[in-house]
Motif scaffolding. Structure first.
Motif, mmCIF file in Angstrom:
data_model
loop_
_atom_site.group_PDB
_atom_site.id
_atom_site.type_symbol
_atom_site.label_atom_id
_atom_site.label_comp_id
_atom_site.label_asym_id
_atom_site.label_seq_id
_atom_site.Cartn_x
_atom_site.Cartn_y
_atom_site.Cartn_z
ATOM 1 N N VAL A 1 -8.258 -0.101 1.360
ATOM 2 C CA VAL A 1 -7.536 -0.399 0.120
ATOM 3 C C VAL A 1 -8.512 -0.464 -1.055
ATOM 4 N N GLN A 2 -9.678 -1.042 -0.812
ATOM 5 C CA GLN A 2 -10.671 -1.127 -1.879
ATOM 6 C C GLN A 2 -11.157 0.261 -2.299
ATOM 7 N N VAL A 3 -11.309 1.165 -1.348
ATOM 8 C CA VAL A 3 -11.683 2.538 -1.694
ATOM 9 C C VAL A 3 -10.602 3.164 -2.564
ATOM 10 N N GLN A 4 -9.352 2.921 -2.212
ATOM 11 C CA GLN A 4 -8.249 3.463 -2.988
ATOM 12 C C GLN A 4 -8.255 2.947 -4.425
ATOM 13 N N GLN A 5 -8.771 1.741 -4.617
ATOM 14 C CA GLN A 5 -8.822 1.150 -5.951
ATOM 15 C C GLN A 5 -10.088 1.528 -6.716
ATOM 16 N N GLY A 6 -10.945 2.343 -6.106
ATOM 17 C CA GLY A 6 -12.192 2.698 -6.759
ATOM 18 C C GLY A 6 -13.254 1.627 -6.639
ATOM 19 N N LYS A 7 -13.082 0.708 -5.700
ATOM 20 C CA LYS A 7 -14.040 -0.381 -5.492
ATOM 21 C C LYS A 7 -14.935 -0.059 -4.296
ATOM 22 N N ALA A 8 -15.677 1.022 -4.415
ATOM 23 C CA ALA A 8 -16.478 1.481 -3.279
ATOM 24 C C ALA A 8 -17.520 0.451 -2.857
ATOM 25 N N ALA B 1 0.831 -1.208 0.000
ATOM 26 C CA ALA B 1 0.000 0.000 0.000
ATOM 27 C C ALA B 1 0.860 1.251 0.000
ATOM 28 N N ASP B 2 1.928 1.238 0.765
ATOM 29 C CA ASP B 2 2.822 2.402 0.814
ATOM 30 C C ASP B 2 3.471 2.664 -0.541
ATOM 31 N N LYS B 3 3.576 1.630 -1.375
ATOM 32 C CA LYS B 3 4.145 1.776 -2.710
ATOM 33 C C LYS B 3 3.065 2.026 -3.764
ATOM 34 N N GLY B 4 1.819 2.137 -3.306
ATOM 35 C CA GLY B 4 0.723 2.351 -4.234
ATOM 36 C C GLY B 4 0.289 1.098 -4.963
ATOM 37 N N GLU B 5 0.729 -0.055 -4.482
ATOM 38 C CA GLU B 5 0.390 -1.336 -5.116
ATOM 39 C C GLU B 5 -0.824 -1.938 -4.406
ATOM 40 N N PHE B 6 -1.972 -1.331 -4.664
ATOM 41 C CA PHE B 6 -3.152 -1.662 -3.873
ATOM 42 C C PHE B 6 -3.732 -3.038 -4.197
ATOM 43 N N ALA B 7 -3.586 -3.507 -5.421
ATOM 44 C CA ALA B 7 -4.074 -4.846 -5.753
ATOM 45 C C ALA B 7 -3.312 -5.898 -4.951
ATOM 46 N N GLN B 8 -1.981 -5.725 -4.857
ATOM 47 C CA GLN B 8 -1.176 -6.663 -4.068
ATOM 48 C C GLN B 8 -1.511 -6.563 -2.589
ATOM 49 N N ALA B 9 -1.765 -5.334 -2.126
ATOM 50 C CA ALA B 9 -2.155 -5.153 -0.730
ATOM 51 C C ALA B 9 -3.473 -5.867 -0.441
ATOM 52 N N ASP C 1 -17.425 -2.806 -3.198
ATOM 53 C CA ASP C 1 -16.734 -3.893 -2.503
ATOM 54 C C ASP C 1 -16.360 -3.467 -1.087
ATOM 55 N N ALA C 2 -15.910 -2.234 -0.947
ATOM 56 C CA ALA C 2 -15.536 -1.730 0.380
ATOM 57 C C ALA C 2 -16.732 -1.732 1.316
ATOM 58 N N LEU C 3 -17.892 -1.321 0.818
ATOM 59 C CA LEU C 3 -19.096 -1.294 1.656
ATOM 60 C C LEU C 3 -19.485 -2.704 2.094
ATOM 61 N N LYS C 4 -19.344 -3.676 1.204
ATOM 62 C CA LYS C 4 -19.636 -5.064 1.562
ATOM 63 C C LYS C 4 -18.649 -5.567 2.612
ATOM 64 N N ALA D 1 -16.080 5.784 1.415
ATOM 65 C CA ALA D 1 -16.518 4.997 0.264
ATOM 66 C C ALA D 1 -17.707 5.654 -0.428
ATOM 67 N N LEU D 2 -18.630 6.172 0.369
ATOM 68 C CA LEU D 2 -19.819 6.809 -0.194
ATOM 69 C C LEU D 2 -19.469 8.125 -0.887
ATOM 70 N N VAL D 3 -18.522 8.857 -0.336
ATOM 71 C CA VAL D 3 -18.058 10.077 -1.006
ATOM 72 C C VAL D 3 -17.482 9.733 -2.371
ATOM 73 N N SER D 4 -16.723 8.644 -2.419
ATOM 74 C CA SER D 4 -16.110 8.252 -3.695
ATOM 75 C C SER D 4 -17.162 7.855 -4.730
ATOM 76 N N LYS D 5 -18.361 7.461 -4.250
ATOM 77 C CA LYS D 5 -19.464 7.132 -5.139
ATOM 78 C C LYS D 5 -20.283 8.365 -5.512
ATOM 79 N N GLY D 6 -19.964 9.502 -4.878
ATOM 80 C CA GLY D 6 -20.718 10.718 -5.128
ATOM 81 C C GLY D 6 -21.999 10.831 -4.322
ATOM 82 N N ASP D 7 -22.192 9.949 -3.344
ATOM 83 C CA ASP D 7 -23.398 9.962 -2.516
ATOM 84 C C ASP D 7 -23.112 10.731 -1.227
ATOM 85 N N ASN D 8 -23.115 12.050 -1.324
ATOM 86 C CA ASN D 8 -22.729 12.869 -0.178
ATOM 87 C C ASN D 8 -23.746 12.808 0.955
#
Length: 206
Positions: A134-141, A99-107, A143-146, A167-174
């Motif tokens: 990590v899922q939020v960082q990958q745009g998997k909002a 994660a510190d290297k930005g390798e979120f899939a591996q994380a 999945d993160a909620l689940k 996660a909800l902010v990333s989905k635009g659901d303010n």
């Protein structure tokens, strides 16, 4: 990039405890933002096997700290071969490294591995919380909620609400994010987390 802002001190302290004491432990961790809230554990009888696992974990941890391919490989091998508290900590370290290297899939892969290595509910909650971030960082909002839905213990409510709001902010659901952050504040978390939640609330568009 820092994905983990709440748990690193706790995990590092637990790792040092295992290295220094060399005992088989089952660990549960209850976390607070920026400070150690506490952890619970009980120990099994010390044995040659436990001492061997402790030494192997220390070696894997030191190898990973070097940050080269060989060190990462050694830590991955140790994690894969140890379905216990040492294996969990190794997987968490590997996830933090990636994660510190930005390798979120591996994380994410390492965090999913960690979830299979323990039945301790608090350690599972810690791992799931990191996985959701990590899922939020990958745009998997979604999945993160689940993932967050799997954390049901009351003591984690504020931290879950914090990541849920992100996660909800990333989905635009303010509106839903505001409700999540409000729920986190209502859980009366430690001061640092409460301040963070209020800041996020203040930064949400009206």
């Amino acid at each position: 990039m820092e994905v983990y802002t709440t748990e690193n001190e706790q995990v590092d302290a637990l790792r040092r405890f295992l290295i220094e004491n060399g005992k088989a432990l089952v660990v549960g961790i209850v976390l607070g933002i920026g400070a150690l809230v506490g952890w619970r554990y009980w120990q099994n009888h010390q044995s040659e096997g436990a001492m061997s696992s402790s030494l192997a974990y220390q070696q894997a941890s030191e190898a990973l700290a070097k940050g080269d391919a060989a060190g990462v490989s050694a830590a991955e091998t140790f994690s894969a071969e140890n379905k216990n508290s040492y294996g969990v900590l190794s997987s968490l370290q590997l996830a933090r490294y990636h994660a510190d290297k930005g390798e979120f899939a591996q994380a994410e892969t390492q965090l999913r591995t960690a979830l299979t290595q323990t039945k301790d509910v608090d350690l599972q909650a810690l791992t799931a919380l990191r996985l959701a971030r990590v899922q939020v960082q990958q745009g998997k909002a979604d999945d993160a909620l689940k993932t967050l839905d799997t954390i049901t213990q009351a003591g984690w409510a504020a931290m879950v609400a914090d990541v849920r709001g992100d996660a909800l902010v990333s989905k635009g659901d303010n509106a839903a994010a505001r409700a999540a952050y409000d729920k986190g504040v209502a859980a009366n978390p430690p001061q640092a987390l409460q301040a963070l939640l209020r800041m996020k609330l203040n930064n949400l568009p009206g």
